[in-house]
Design a protein around this motif. Structure first.
Motif, PDB file in Angstrom:
ATOM      1  N   LEU A   6       5.917   6.337  -3.286  1.00 10.83           N
ATOM      2  CA  LEU A   6       4.899   7.233  -3.833  1.00 10.83           C
ATOM      3  C   LEU A   6       3.716   7.355  -2.888  1.00 10.83           C
ATOM      4  CD1 LEU A   6       3.889   8.899  -6.292  1.00 10.83           C
ATOM      5  CD2 LEU A   6       2.790   6.806  -7.106  1.00 10.83           C
ATOM      6  N   LEU A   7       3.292   6.227  -2.319  1.00  6.56           N
ATOM      7  CA  LEU A   7       2.134   6.213  -1.425  1.00  6.56           C
ATOM      8  C   LEU A   7       2.459   5.322  -0.238  1.00  6.56           C
ATOM      9  CD1 LEU A   7      -1.577   6.230  -2.135  1.00  6.56           C
ATOM     10  CD2 LEU A   7      -0.753   4.191  -0.986  1.00  6.56           C
ATOM     11  N   ASN A   8       2.080   5.762   0.958  1.00  7.78           N
ATOM     12  CA  ASN A   8       2.351   4.975   2.156  1.00  7.78           C
ATOM     13  C   ASN A   8       1.092   4.893   3.015  1.00  7.78           C
ATOM     14  OD1 ASN A   8       4.394   3.601   3.923  1.00  7.78           O
ATOM     15  ND2 ASN A   8       3.706   5.197   5.349  1.00  7.78           N
ATOM     16  N   ILE A   9       0.653   3.671   3.285  1.00  2.00           N
ATOM     17  CA  ILE A   9      -0.493   3.442   4.164  1.00  2.00           C
ATOM     18  C   ILE A   9       0.059   3.039   5.523  1.00  2.00           C
ATOM     19  CG2 ILE A   9      -2.562   2.049   4.545  1.00  2.00           C
ATOM     20  CD1 ILE A   9      -2.823   1.734   1.559  1.00  2.00           C
ATOM     21  N   ASP A  10      -0.356   3.757   6.559  1.00  2.00           N
ATOM     22  CA  ASP A  10       0.215   3.543   7.892  1.00  2.00           C
ATOM     23  C   ASP A  10      -0.910   3.419   8.923  1.00  2.00           C
ATOM     24  OD1 ASP A  10       1.882   3.371  10.070  1.00  2.00           O
ATOM     25  OD2 ASP A  10       2.289   5.524  10.162  1.00  2.00           O
ATOM     26  N   GLY A  11      -1.097   2.214   9.460  1.00  4.74           N
ATOM     27  CA  GLY A  11      -2.035   1.991  10.555  1.00  4.74           C
ATOM     28  C   GLY A  11      -3.493   2.204  10.205  1.00  4.74           C
ATOM     29  N   LEU A  12      -3.878   2.010   8.965  1.00  9.63           N
ATOM     30  CA  LEU A  12      -5.261   2.261   8.538  1.00  9.63           C
ATOM     31  C   LEU A  12      -6.216   1.277   9.218  1.00  9.63           C
ATOM     32  CD1 LEU A  12      -7.255   3.790   6.712  1.00  9.63           C
ATOM     33  CD2 LEU A  12      -6.769   2.095   4.923  1.00  9.63           C
TER      34      LEU A  12
END
Length: 688
Positions: A6-12
């Motif tokens: 649903l949600l993907n956090i990438d390299g924040l």
């Protein structure tokens, strides 16, 4: 993103601009949130857990700057949306449950108005909006929701306010629910209800949930997936069983080893993680955990660890892969990875022959519910409520007594009355054999040297305009400790509570929760008291910091012969520090006895519910929903005629509704107030 994400956090990567320089709050944060699951983010205070949530919502402070990364939600990067597009998503598709419901809800508007305002985008009539609000309050367990919808936040208990906050967040049927420390201020019974409620909402609405917490029991009980954060980095991810049964990163294992609920040996001090989270304004070469790791190697300080796939997730550690990998790591789960203090055990059990230092007998504290004129007009002959009712309790020299109960049970009122900060309606309070109840302040002031209090809020109880040096020496100034060098005394007290002397020049807002708690301990010890009343001494603290504070209190007790009356609802902590336990419910003590005996064989159904209600940091020991106590603590205005616990007791009989049960002994030092106790002896003797 995959179909089940649903949600993907990438390299924040995110910085905060401050006067001290850029704080590198988040660095290369990456993890997915899978549909229909509950993901828990765990770590110590300052690890960046809440910052991740506010990044998702676009509610970051003005000095925040996103340096890199993406947050993809249903195919859109939330970091690139316009403010108008982001507002359309907030509340509708992504909703949030805040940590403190009292400050996140509008105190001057009833829930009907607040919930109607949430639906402002919907083409619904006012009557339809009200019906939707009533139905959602009913779904989260608010009784009489058709009338309670018109109540204001201050008219709800803490548990009901949190339920209302969840109802408000679910009103629009969001796909993603974010919960920031949703049970921090709740006691174990309300916490169990919240866990069951949120898992039920996940099933009923197919909502994906992200929970931020430092409560490992909550994470194990509630979550399917876990992300472990430390100092702005993700150090390990995985499914909940992998994290709790086969943790790979030294920090994850250290957190688990520090949890009091996992430690059966109560005769020794609690393990802690040495050191503090590093200063994030400085360069961070190598492993971020290196300065506190028990398995650190020279290369860890300069060489960044690899991100290694393991099981259902990943872990970031040199021990797992590469030239520094250790084939023997991780050790079997039963091997402790945090060094335990092998010094002196906690002080010995109470000497039963000792005369009590504090003796409370038949104490009664009443609060007026309306003025005399209003009472006369309404024909109310007794406009009072009994907040503390016929309480008898004693604390012996060098002993620790824990006062345990839900919020609103009268624990803090009892503590304040003992210290003459609250007027009593009847009873006796003796300190060293001297009757002190109702004593004039001019006569009581000298006794304050021997009686001190540690307040629940470690930062809020300290003046923000005074330095740590001034705060911990203030009792000496107030009580005219002439002839003492205050600078020398400040350094002595800082050393006593293991607070670095450099912190004496700081102010409360510059302290962490654990550091502020140490200042409170030092302030309480300034006049060498004999009794300390500690109100929730570990509230809001991480498990490792809890261990530091409790070990410190035990050391000071052994060195100075201190007596503690500890007010708390943290039962795992109570097991490790208390000689005796007194259980309060609705202002009355319903059970009292030696700590080990009460935990092993509670007599009162309420005590049993509290003991069984503690979330265990083990996903294989999740409690069934039926294990939680149903309902709220009754209002003092409508105290039951019979047993105070009758409306919530699963074992209640008709006799329980007729008269209040007297206190009865089931052992020389163990008594209860129940007509049908869980534990019986051949002869029960009435004591009150």
């Amino acid at each position: 993103m995959t179909d089940d994400t649903l949600l993907n956090i990438d390299g924040l990567t995110l910085d905060f601009r401050t006067n001290r320089g850029r704080v590198k709050a988040l660095r290369d944060i990456s993890f997915p949130v899978r549909k229909g699951r509950i993901l828990g983010i765990v770590g110590e205070s300052g690890s960046g857990k809440s910052t991740v949530l506010w990044s998702i919502l676009g509610l970051l402070a003005g000095n925040a700057e996103v340096m890199a990364g993406r947050i993809d939600f249903e195919g859109r990067d939330l970091l690139k949306l316009t403010p108008e597009a982001l507002r359309a998503i907030r509340g509708e598709q992504i909703s949030v449950v805040f940590q403190d419901p009292m400050t996140s809800q509008i105190p001057v508007l009833p829930y009907a108005r607040q919930m109607s305002d949430i639906l402002y985008r919907r083409t619904m009539s006012d009557n339809e909006k009200r019906k939707a609000a009533v139905e959602m309050l009913r779904r989260v367990g608010i009784p009489d929701s058709d009338s309670r919808v018109d109540a204001y936040p201050h008219e709800f208990s803490g548990g009901m306010r949190q339920r209302a906050g969840i109802a408000m967040s679910m009103l629009t049927g969001p796909n993603l629910l974010l919960a920031d420390e949703p049970t921090t201020a709740l006691d174990v019974t309300m916490e169990a209800q919240m866990i069951g409620l949120m898992r039920g909402l996940r099933e009923d609405f197919e909502t994906t949930i992200v929970v931020v917490s430092h409560n490992l029991g909550l994470i194990a009980e509630m979550c399917d997936d876990v992300v472990v954060m430390y100092a702005g980095e993700v150090v390990e991810t995985g499914e909940v069983h992998d994290i709790f049964h086969n943790a790979r990163h030294p920090y994850t294992r250290a957190l688990l080893e520090c949890d009091p609920a996992r430690i059966a040996d109560v005769s020794r001090k609690l393990p802690v993680i040495p050191g503090d989270i590093p200063d994030l304004t400085r360069p961070l070469p190598g492993c971020i955990f290196a300065t506190r790791c028990q398995r650190v190697m020279p290369e860890c300080s300069s060489l960044a660890p690899p991100l290694v796939p393991r099981g259902t997730g990943v872990a970031r550690c040199h021990l797992l892969d590469g030239p520094l990998a250790d084939p023997a790591w991780p050790p079997p789960p039963e091997v402790p990875t945090v060094a335990r203090d092998a010094g002196e055990p906690v002080p010995p059990q109470v000497r039963r022959t000792a005369e009590p230092l504090l003796d409370v007998s038949d104490l009664n504290v009443r609060f007026r519910t309306m003025g005399p004129v209003r009472a006369r007009i309404r024909g109310v002959s007794d406009p009072f409520v009994d907040a503390v009712l016929d309480v008898s309790l004693d604390v012996k020299p060098g002993e620790t007594v824990a006062l345990v109960g839900e919020s609103g049970s009268g624990k803090t009122t009892l503590g304040r009355t003992i210290l003459n900060l609250q007027q009593a309606a009847g009873g006796v309070v003796r300190f060293e054999g001297k009757d002190i109840l109702g004593m004039k302040e001019s006569r009581f002031k000298p006794l304050r040297r021997d009686m001190a209090m540690m307040f629940q809020d470690p930062v809020g109880s300290l003046s923000p305009r005074k330095s740590v040096r001034a705060l911990i020496t203030e009792p000496l100034v107030i009580h005219g400790a002439e002839g003492r060098n205050l600078d020398t005394e400040a350094e002595r007290l800082a050393d006593m509570v293991r607070l670095p002397r450099g912190f004496l020049a700081r102010y409360p807002h510059e302290l962490s929760g654990g550091q502020a708690r140490r200042v409170g301990v030092a302030r309480a010890l300034a006049l060498n008291p004999r009794l300390i009343v500690a109100d929730e001494p570990t509230a809001g603290l991480d498990v490792s910091v809890q261990g530091e504070i409790l070990n410190l209190m035990a050391d000071l007790q052994a060195e100075h012969g201190l007596s503690y009356l500890i007010i708390t609802h943290n039962l795992p902590v109570v097991r490790h520090i208390a000689d005796r336990i007194a259980i309060m419910y609705l202002g009355r003590i319903v059970e009292e006895g030696p700590a080990a005996e009460v935990f092993a064989a509670p007599a009162h159904p309420y005590t049993r519910a509290l003991v069984d209600g503690v979330p265990q940091p083990d996903p294989d020991r999740r409690r069934p929903p039926a294990a939680a106590i149903e309902g709220e603590v009754p209002s003092l205005l409508r105290r039951p005629t019979g047993c105070d616990f009758v409306s919530r007791c699963p074992l209640a009989r008709e006799e329980c509704r007729m008269a209040k049960p007297a206190h009865r002994n089931i052992a020389p030092d163990h008594r209860h107030a129940c007509l049908f106790p869980l534990r019986k002896t051949p002869e029960l003797t009435e004591t009150a």
